[in-house]
Design a protein around this motif. Structure first.
Motif, PDB file in Angstrom:
ATOM      1  N   UNK A  73      25.805   1.435  16.858  1.00 17.93           N
ATOM      2  CA  UNK A  73      25.433   0.774  18.112  1.00 17.93           C
ATOM      3  C   UNK A  73      24.382  -0.314  17.915  1.00 17.93           C
ATOM      4  N   UNK A  74      23.331  -0.017  17.153  1.00 21.30           N
ATOM      5  CA  UNK A  74      22.224  -0.954  16.944  1.00 21.30           C
ATOM      6  C   UNK A  74      21.954  -1.133  15.450  1.00 21.30           C
ATOM      7  N   UNK A  75      22.750  -1.951  14.759  1.00 24.28           N
ATOM      8  CA  UNK A  75      22.553  -2.081  13.314  1.00 24.28           C
ATOM      9  C   UNK A  75      21.208  -2.707  12.941  1.00 24.28           C
ATOM     10  N   UNK A  76      20.586  -3.430  13.854  1.00 23.50           N
ATOM     11  CA  UNK A  76      19.298  -4.045  13.538  1.00 23.50           C
ATOM     12  C   UNK A  76      18.169  -3.027  13.468  1.00 23.50           C
ATOM     13  N   UNK A  77      18.332  -1.881  14.108  1.00 22.15           N
ATOM     14  CA  UNK A  77      17.286  -0.862  14.100  1.00 22.15           C
ATOM     15  C   UNK A  77      17.403   0.097  12.915  1.00 22.15           C
ATOM     16  N   UNK A  78      18.465  -0.039  12.125  1.00 24.78           N
ATOM     17  CA  UNK A  78      18.712   0.896  11.035  1.00 24.78           C
ATOM     18  C   UNK A  78      17.776   0.652   9.858  1.00 24.78           C
ATOM     19  N   UNK A  90      23.211   6.707   0.313  1.00 26.35           N
ATOM     20  CA  UNK A  90      23.657   6.236   1.631  1.00 26.35           C
ATOM     21  C   UNK A  90      22.575   5.396   2.300  1.00 26.35           C
ATOM     22  N   UNK A  91      21.331   5.834   2.204  1.00 22.98           N
ATOM     23  CA  UNK A  91      20.231   5.072   2.798  1.00 22.98           C
ATOM     24  C   UNK A  91      20.092   3.713   2.105  1.00 22.98           C
ATOM     25  N   UNK A  92      20.229   3.689   0.788  1.00 21.30           N
ATOM     26  CA  UNK A  92      20.127   2.433   0.044  1.00 21.30           C
ATOM     27  C   UNK A  92      21.293   1.517   0.384  1.00 21.30           C
ATOM     28  N   UNK A  93      22.475   2.081   0.554  1.00 19.36           N
ATOM     29  CA  UNK A  93      23.637   1.281   0.935  1.00 19.36           C
ATOM     30  C   UNK A  93      23.453   0.669   2.322  1.00 19.36           C
ATOM     31  N   UNK A  94      22.872   1.413   3.248  1.00 21.17           N
ATOM     32  CA  UNK A  94      22.585   0.868   4.581  1.00 21.17           C
ATOM     33  C   UNK A  94      21.546  -0.240   4.510  1.00 21.17           C
ATOM     34  N   UNK A  95      20.552  -0.082   3.635  1.00 19.72           N
ATOM     35  CA  UNK A  95      19.567  -1.152   3.453  1.00 19.72           C
ATOM     36  C   UNK A  95      20.215  -2.401   2.863  1.00 19.72           C
ATOM     37  N   UNK A  96      21.154  -2.206   1.935  1.00 20.15           N
ATOM     38  CA  UNK A  96      21.866  -3.345   1.351  1.00 20.15           C
ATOM     39  C   UNK A  96      22.698  -4.064   2.413  1.00 20.15           C
ATOM     40  N   UNK A  97      23.333  -3.304   3.292  1.00 19.50           N
ATOM     41  CA  UNK A  97      24.116  -3.915   4.364  1.00 19.50           C
ATOM     42  C   UNK A  97      23.222  -4.716   5.308  1.00 19.50           C
ATOM     43  N   UNK A  98      22.038  -4.175   5.606  1.00 20.26           N
ATOM     44  CA  UNK A  98      21.108  -4.900   6.476  1.00 20.26           C
ATOM     45  C   UNK A  98      20.603  -6.177   5.801  1.00 20.26           C
ATOM     46  N   UNK A  99      20.326  -6.100   4.493  1.00 16.32           N
ATOM     47  CA  UNK A  99      19.873  -7.290   3.773  1.00 16.32           C
ATOM     48  C   UNK A  99      20.972  -8.341   3.708  1.00 16.32           C
ATOM     49  N   UNK A 150      30.792   0.409  -1.682  1.00 12.75           N
ATOM     50  CA  UNK A 150      30.039  -0.468  -2.587  1.00 12.75           C
ATOM     51  C   UNK A 150      30.920  -1.641  -3.025  1.00 12.75           C
ATOM     52  N   UNK A 151      32.197  -1.371  -3.309  1.00 14.81           N
ATOM     53  CA  UNK A 151      33.118  -2.442  -3.706  1.00 14.81           C
ATOM     54  C   UNK A 151      33.300  -3.441  -2.563  1.00 14.81           C
ATOM     55  N   UNK A 152      33.423  -2.930  -1.340  1.00 17.07           N
ATOM     56  CA  UNK A 152      33.588  -3.802  -0.185  1.00 17.07           C
ATOM     57  C   UNK A 152      32.339  -4.681   0.017  1.00 17.07           C
ATOM     58  N   UNK A 153      31.165  -4.093  -0.183  1.00 16.45           N
ATOM     59  CA  UNK A 153      29.928  -4.870  -0.032  1.00 16.45           C
ATOM     60  C   UNK A 153      29.817  -5.934  -1.128  1.00 16.45           C
ATOM     61  N   UNK A 154      30.250  -5.612  -2.346  1.00 17.60           N
ATOM     62  CA  UNK A 154      30.233  -6.595  -3.429  1.00 17.60           C
ATOM     63  C   UNK A 154      31.172  -7.750  -3.126  1.00 17.60           C
ATOM     64  N   UNK A 155      32.315  -7.449  -2.542  1.00 19.99           N
ATOM     65  CA  UNK A 155      33.239  -8.517  -2.156  1.00 19.99           C
ATOM     66  C   UNK A 155      32.619  -9.412  -1.088  1.00 19.99           C
ATOM     67  N   UNK A 156      31.862  -8.825  -0.186  1.00 19.43           N
ATOM     68  CA  UNK A 156      31.176  -9.628   0.830  1.00 19.43           C
ATOM     69  C   UNK A 156      30.079 -10.472   0.209  1.00 19.43           C
TER      70      UNK A 156
END
Length: 188
Positions: free
Chosen positions: A97-102, A122-131, A160-166
């Motif tokens: 719902x609120x990805x900016x607050x994650x 999982x927490x590190x992956x969420x931080x990578x997505x936010x960055x 992780x593969x999907x984030x690397x592609x992004x």
């Protein structure tokens, strides 16, 4: 009632259960020990966090968030080892719902500490997505490498593969246009 008083009462009840077992009342002794272990277990694991984990396992993020709202002041209601998981669960419930607050919640979760490698991954992956969402590609790359190291079971390899592609995609700034494109009017 203070948690330490509950802990003391439970310890006395366990001793009473052992006393019953020594006096050949084994059935009642086992029942007393079983029921007196419950408050001791809940001293180290808060029941609201356990219920939120249960709802997360069923993919019911709304209910998990509702169970977390019962914790008003986490520093007084939780044991210090649970602070990280409280913020971790809050971040996961708000992720859709609120990805900016994650991002701040996951940073707090990692600062307080998470016991399992998969939770840290999982927490590190969420931080990578936010960055990545904010355009900080070097930080996102570093966090993805850290998440890959933490993911020893290989549960998040697809994400992780999907984030690397992004990361490989060129960053499109909001008002950037191709200068070679012909300026089109309303009708042509």
């Amino acid at each position: 009632m203070n948690k330490y008083i509950k802990f003391l009462i439970s310890a006395i009840m366990i001793a009473f259960g052992v006393y019953l077992m020594m006096n050949r009342q084994i059935g009642w002794g086992i029942v007393v020990v079983f029921f007196s272990l419950t408050p001791i277990l809940l001293f180290f694991k808060n029941e609201y966090i356990l219920l939120a984990f249960w709802q997360m396992r069923k993919q019911n993020f709304v209910k998990a968030g509702q169970w977390l709202t019962y914790i008003k002041d986490y520093k007084t209601q939780l044991h210090s080892t649970q602070y990280g998981y409280f913020h971790y669960l809050q971040g996961l419930t708000l992720a859709q719902d609120n990805p900016s607050k994650v991002e701040p919640l996951m940073r707090k979760a990692l600062d307080y500490g998470l016991n399992m490698k998969q939770d840290r991954a999982m927490a590190t992956l969420n931080l990578a997505a936010a960055a990545l969402q904010k355009g900080r590609k070097p930080e996102a790359q570093r966090l993805l490498e850290e998440a890959k190291k933490l993911d020893s079971a290989g549960m998040m390899t697809d994400q992780i593969k999907m984030m690397r592609d992004q990361l490989k995609m060129p960053s499109m700034q909001k008002h950037m246009h191709n200068p070679n494109m012909r300026q089109r009017g309303k009708f042509f």
